[in-house]
Design an enzyme around this catalytic site. Structure first.
Site, PDB file in Angstrom:
ATOM      1  N   LYS A 134       0.817  -1.217   0.000  1.00 37.07           N
ATOM      2  CA  LYS A 134       0.000   0.000   0.000  1.00 37.07           C
ATOM      3  C   LYS A 134       0.852   1.270   0.000  1.00 37.07           C
ATOM      4  O   LYS A 134       0.502   2.264  -0.630  1.00 37.07           O
ATOM      5  CB  LYS A 134      -0.969  -0.026   1.182  1.00 37.07           C
ATOM      6  N   LYS A 169      -7.859   1.271   6.161  1.00 34.89           N
ATOM      7  CA  LYS A 169      -7.345  -0.088   5.993  1.00 34.89           C
ATOM      8  C   LYS A 169      -5.945  -0.226   6.584  1.00 34.89           C
ATOM      9  O   LYS A 169      -5.152   0.735   6.606  1.00 34.89           O
ATOM     10  CB  LYS A 169      -7.332  -0.480   4.513  1.00 34.89           C
ATOM     11  N   ARG A 219      -8.365  -4.888 -11.137  1.00 37.83           N
ATOM     12  CA  ARG A 219      -6.978  -5.367 -11.052  1.00 37.83           C
ATOM     13  C   ARG A 219      -6.382  -5.339 -12.448  1.00 37.83           C
ATOM     14  O   ARG A 219      -6.821  -6.053 -13.341  1.00 37.83           O
ATOM     15  CB  ARG A 219      -6.945  -6.779 -10.471  1.00 37.83           C
ATOM     16  N   ARG A 234     -13.431  -6.441  -9.850  1.00 47.83           N
ATOM     17  CA  ARG A 234     -13.918  -7.194  -8.686  1.00 47.83           C
ATOM     18  C   ARG A 234     -15.050  -6.375  -8.069  1.00 47.83           C
ATOM     19  O   ARG A 234     -14.815  -5.360  -7.416  1.00 47.83           O
ATOM     20  CB  ARG A 234     -12.764  -7.444  -7.728  1.00 47.83           C
ATOM     21  N   ARG A 242     -16.319  -3.975  -0.093  1.00 44.08           N
ATOM     22  CA  ARG A 242     -15.076  -4.521  -0.635  1.00 44.08           C
ATOM     23  C   ARG A 242     -15.348  -5.346  -1.889  1.00 44.08           C
ATOM     24  O   ARG A 242     -16.260  -6.170  -1.914  1.00 44.08           O
ATOM     25  CB  ARG A 242     -14.382  -5.409   0.409  1.00 44.08           C
ATOM     26  N   ASP A 282      -4.302  -1.723  -8.556  1.00 49.05           N
ATOM     27  CA  ASP A 282      -5.717  -1.668  -8.209  1.00 49.05           C
ATOM     28  C   ASP A 282      -6.235  -0.282  -8.561  1.00 49.05           C
ATOM     29  O   ASP A 282      -5.702   0.730  -8.075  1.00 49.05           O
ATOM     30  CB  ASP A 282      -5.930  -1.967  -6.728  1.00 49.05           C
ATOM     31  N   GLU A 290      -3.921   1.024  -5.044  1.00 51.90           N
ATOM     32  CA  GLU A 290      -2.853   0.198  -4.476  1.00 51.90           C
ATOM     33  C   GLU A 290      -1.912  -0.252  -5.588  1.00 51.90           C
ATOM     34  O   GLU A 290      -2.301  -0.355  -6.752  1.00 51.90           O
ATOM     35  CB  GLU A 290      -3.403  -1.044  -3.754  1.00 51.90           C
ATOM     36  N   ASN A 292       0.338  -3.539  -6.033  1.00 53.65           N
ATOM     37  CA  ASN A 292       0.618  -4.855  -5.449  1.00 53.65           C
ATOM     38  C   ASN A 292       1.810  -5.501  -6.134  1.00 53.65           C
ATOM     39  O   ASN A 292       1.819  -5.654  -7.357  1.00 53.65           O
ATOM     40  CB  ASN A 292      -0.613  -5.759  -5.601  1.00 53.65           C
TER      41      ASN A 292
END
Length: 331
Positions: A134, A169, A219, A234, A242, A282, A290, A292
């Site tokens: 993050k 988060k 993603r 998603r 979420r 993301d 984000e 990742n």
């Protein structure tokens, strides 16, 4: 074009969570392994806890040579196991899932020492360490929604007053765990902050809530600096905030939007140049939320829905990286 016979007989070590925990129908690491095996590679696996170094010697691991089986419930067979130096493998894939905790940090140092021994590790250990999931977002704030990283209750309350609808988060989570939304009424903000920051002892991330989450938390996979042309949206289900698949989100593959292409083209080459062969961005709406780098997933969902073979693209990029590393090292 990649040489079809390149992987025949070459050895690849996968550093990951225990193999028996893999859910093979959706696991991206499994998809990588399956594609490598299809091309003739010899596979081995270990966990970070099996890494070891002793003065005067190379970094080693207790590894299991495995053979894949076409059985979802009994998908691998251990042919042999022994302690081996990592530099004896043609490639080492670091695919351990978060949390990005102290043990993960130590593993990156052991893997970096293995690189000094001559191992070829992907993603590069130093790059993994320098881009904690993050917090890597801070470098690319121009693409992100308003974001705050702090352990201060006062700062979080002020951020809420300014933005009114926020997401909180933990910095070391994955799969949507520990994510909270607080709306304009501020209901339970104090309790949530106390829980996530452990009464001011742990730093967290706070972001403005993006209503575009209703269309999915996208993603976007970057492989070898280039974006896969499809993202996995998603989409939250049943009133959930979420979109993570692990939190019950529905995965729908979609072509990249112009905004997603723009972000991917801006970040992809820069991240690849740092040794990040595979990155998962993301994106919600037009905002990056984000970056990742530890074990980006969604390979199988994209492939199944679009026919675009993500694992094949990854193994092609891995081959190019191995060849480049060998040339650079004079191997």
């Amino acid at each position: 074009m990649p040489e079809p016979a390149f992987w025949h007989g070459r050895r690849v070590l996968v550093v990951a969570d225990p193999l028996h925990t893999f859910v093979t129908y959706k696991d991206s690491t499994y998809a990588m392994m399956r594609e490598l095996a299809r091309r003739g590679a010899r596979l081995a696996a270990c966990e970070p806890q099996h890494l070891q170094w002793s003065s005067g010697g190379p970094v080693t691991a207790w590894v299991r040579d495995i053979e894949l089986r076409d059985d979802a419930h009994d998908w691998f067979h251990v042919r042999a196991q022994a302690r081996e130096p990592l530099h004896g493998f043609d490639a080492v894939l670091m695919r351990k899932d978060p949390p990005f905790d102290a043990e993960y940090f130590y593993a990156t140092h052991l893997l970096q020492q293995a690189e000094r021994d001559g191992a070829r590790v992907f993603n590069a250990p130093a790059a993994l360490r320098d881009h904690p999931e993050k917090l890597a977002l801070m470098e690319f704030a121009a693409f992100a929604p308003p974001t705050l990283v702090t352990r201060s209750t006062e700062a979080i309350r002020a951020f809420h007053v300014e933005h009114r609808d926020i997401i909180l988060k933990p910095l070391d989570g994955m799969g949507g765990r520990g994510i909270f939304r607080v709306g304009p009424d501020g209901l339970n903000l104090g309790a949530i902050v106390e829980t996530l920051t452990q009464h001011g002892h742990t730093t967290i991330m706070v972001q403005r809530f993006e209503p575009a989450i209703a269309q999915g938390d996208k993603r976007v996979l970057i492989i070898g600096g280039e974006a896969v042309p499809y993202a996995l949206a998603r989409i939250p289900q049943g009133g959930e905030v979420r979109g993570n698949l692990a939190a019950g989100g529905k995965g729908v593959a979609q072509p990249l939007t112009e905004a997603e292409w723009a972000i991917a083209r801006a970040l992809g080459p820069r991240l690849a140049a740092r040794g990040l062969l595979l990155v998962g961005l993301d994106i919600i709406g037009e905002h990056l939320t984000e970056v990742n780098v530890t074990s980006p997933t969604c390979f199988q969902e994209i492939t199944q829905q679009t026919g675009f073979d993500v694992a094949a693209r990854f193994v092609d990029a891995l081959q190019a990286a191995v060849v480049a590393a060998a040339a650079e090292g004079g191997a």
